[in-house]
Motif scaffolding. Structure first.
Motif, PDB file in Angstrom:
ATOM      1  N   ASP A 139      86.579   8.848  13.848  1.00  0.00           N
ATOM      2  CA  ASP A 139      87.178   7.738  14.594  1.00  0.00           C
ATOM      3  C   ASP A 139      86.998   6.434  13.823  1.00  0.00           C
ATOM      4  OD1 ASP A 139      84.482   7.130  14.966  1.00  0.00           O
ATOM      5  OD2 ASP A 139      84.569   7.133  17.157  1.00  0.00           O
ATOM      6  N   ASP A 140      87.511   5.361  14.396  1.00  0.00           N
ATOM      7  CA  ASP A 140      87.431   4.052  13.741  1.00  0.00           C
ATOM      8  C   ASP A 140      86.001   3.559  13.601  1.00  0.00           C
ATOM      9  OD1 ASP A 140      90.157   3.926  13.328  1.00  0.00           O
ATOM     10  OD2 ASP A 140      90.553   2.794  15.165  1.00  0.00           O
ATOM     11  N   GLN A 141      85.111   3.965  14.504  1.00  0.00           N
ATOM     12  CA  GLN A 141      83.705   3.571  14.373  1.00  0.00           C
ATOM     13  C   GLN A 141      83.116   4.119  13.080  1.00  0.00           C
ATOM     14  OE1 GLN A 141      81.759   4.797  18.140  1.00  0.00           O
ATOM     15  NE2 GLN A 141      80.779   2.799  17.947  1.00  0.00           N
ATOM     16  N   ILE A 142      83.378   5.370  12.788  1.00  0.00           N
ATOM     17  CA  ILE A 142      82.897   5.967  11.549  1.00  0.00           C
ATOM     18  C   ILE A 142      83.555   5.285  10.359  1.00  0.00           C
ATOM     19  CG2 ILE A 142      82.886   8.074  10.127  1.00  0.00           C
ATOM     20  CD1 ILE A 142      82.672   9.679  12.787  1.00  0.00           C
ATOM     21  N   LEU A 143      84.859   5.102  10.430  1.00  0.00           N
ATOM     22  CA  LEU A 143      85.594   4.532   9.300  1.00  0.00           C
ATOM     23  C   LEU A 143      85.178   3.100   8.986  1.00  0.00           C
ATOM     24  CD1 LEU A 143      89.125   6.052   9.887  1.00  0.00           C
ATOM     25  CD2 LEU A 143      87.417   6.724   8.179  1.00  0.00           C
ATOM     26  N   LYS A 144      84.730   2.364   9.976  1.00  0.00           N
ATOM     27  CA  LYS A 144      84.233   1.002   9.735  1.00  0.00           C
ATOM     28  C   LYS A 144      83.078   1.053   8.733  1.00  0.00           C
ATOM     29  CE  LYS A 144      81.257  -1.400  12.384  1.00  0.00           C
ATOM     30  NZ  LYS A 144      80.700  -2.085  13.547  1.00  0.00           N
ATOM     31  N   TYR A 145      82.173   2.002   8.910  1.00  0.00           N
ATOM     32  CA  TYR A 145      81.031   2.131   8.002  1.00  0.00           C
ATOM     33  C   TYR A 145      81.424   2.780   6.679  1.00  0.00           C
ATOM     34  CZ  TYR A 145      78.148   0.587  11.850  1.00  0.00           C
ATOM     35  OH  TYR A 145      77.592  -0.156  12.857  1.00  0.00           O
ATOM     36  N   VAL A 146      82.387   3.680   6.711  1.00  0.00           N
ATOM     37  CA  VAL A 146      82.912   4.273   5.479  1.00  0.00           C
ATOM     38  C   VAL A 146      83.412   3.166   4.550  1.00  0.00           C
ATOM     39  CG1 VAL A 146      84.811   5.658   4.530  1.00  0.00           C
ATOM     40  CG2 VAL A 146      83.485   6.525   6.476  1.00  0.00           C
ATOM     41  N   ASN A 147      84.138   2.234   5.106  1.00  0.00           N
ATOM     42  CA  ASN A 147      84.728   1.160   4.296  1.00  0.00           C
ATOM     43  C   ASN A 147      83.699   0.204   3.707  1.00  0.00           C
ATOM     44  OD1 ASN A 147      87.427   1.987   4.463  1.00  0.00           O
ATOM     45  ND2 ASN A 147      87.595   1.115   6.512  1.00  0.00           N
ATOM     46  N   GLN A 148      82.467   0.220   4.216  1.00  0.00           N
ATOM     47  CA  GLN A 148      81.398  -0.634   3.685  1.00  0.00           C
ATOM     48  C   GLN A 148      80.592   0.074   2.594  1.00  0.00           C
ATOM     49  OE1 GLN A 148      79.056  -1.779   7.111  1.00  0.00           O
ATOM     50  NE2 GLN A 148      80.824  -2.691   8.136  1.00  0.00           N
ATOM     51  N   ALA A 149      80.846   1.357   2.372  1.00  0.00           N
ATOM     52  CA  ALA A 149      80.070   2.161   1.416  1.00  0.00           C
ATOM     53  C   ALA A 149      80.800   2.270   0.085  1.00  0.00           C
ATOM     54  CB  ALA A 149      79.840   3.558   2.000  1.00  0.00           C
TER      55      ALA A 149
END
Length: 165
Positions: free
Chosen positions: A15-25
């Motif tokens: 979901d977007d919650q996971i992807l928010k952190y993906v984009n910071q890695a």
């Protein structure tokens, strides 16, 4: 320096919650029980991915990913597998690999229980990010993020996502 997002046990959920952190890695590591490969395909669209298959993963996941990943990054040897146990309770196969390959970091998933524990016997940091998906007994979806920098792990953080619905 590399910023790592570590997740496991998505069980076909992203979901977007996971992807928010993906984009910071800088990289994403998935410790198995991917479920539908849409999860890893989505992750790969955003960041480089290292992943292993888990016990629920089908032949397609097993064709794309290995049971174990052992690699070096930022002067640290990393060993990722899905079912591995934890310090004092490793699966025999995993214990033998740890003893032989001497990783700095050992990562597994499977239990849905977030755990960070140093193993003095094998001089290895054990990480289990818990479960980022919605399937299982866990109440809160979790991941880990950290930085690897010239042989050191820094800024290790627990990420708690929304309660599982």
């Amino acid at each position: 320096m590399k910023k790592i997002l570590l997740l496991s046990d998505t069980h076909s959920f992203i979901d977007d919650q996971i992807l928010k952190y993906v984009n910071q890695a800088d990289e994403v590591w998935h410790a198995g029980d991917i479920g539908n490969l849409n999860v890893t395909d989505t992750l790969k669209k955003h960041k480089p991915l290292r992943a292993v298959y888990g016990n629920i993963d089908d032949k397609d996941a097993r064709a794309e990913f290995k049971e174990d990943e052992i690699f070096e990054l930022e002067q640290m040897r990393v060993f990722i597998t899905h079912i591995g146990g934890y310090p004092g309770k490793y699966k025999p196969r995993v214990r033998d690999i740890i003893a032989m390959r001497k990783p700095s970091i050992f990562i597994c998933g499977h239990s849905h229980i977030l755990k960070v524990q140093y193993d003095e016997k094998y001089n290895v940091l054990h990480l289990n990010p818990g479960a980022a998906g919605k399937h299982g007994f866990h109440k809160v979806r979790t991941m880990l993020r950290f930085e690897l920098d010239s042989g050191n792990i820094k800024n290790l953080e627990i990420i708690e996502l929304a309660k599982r619905s």
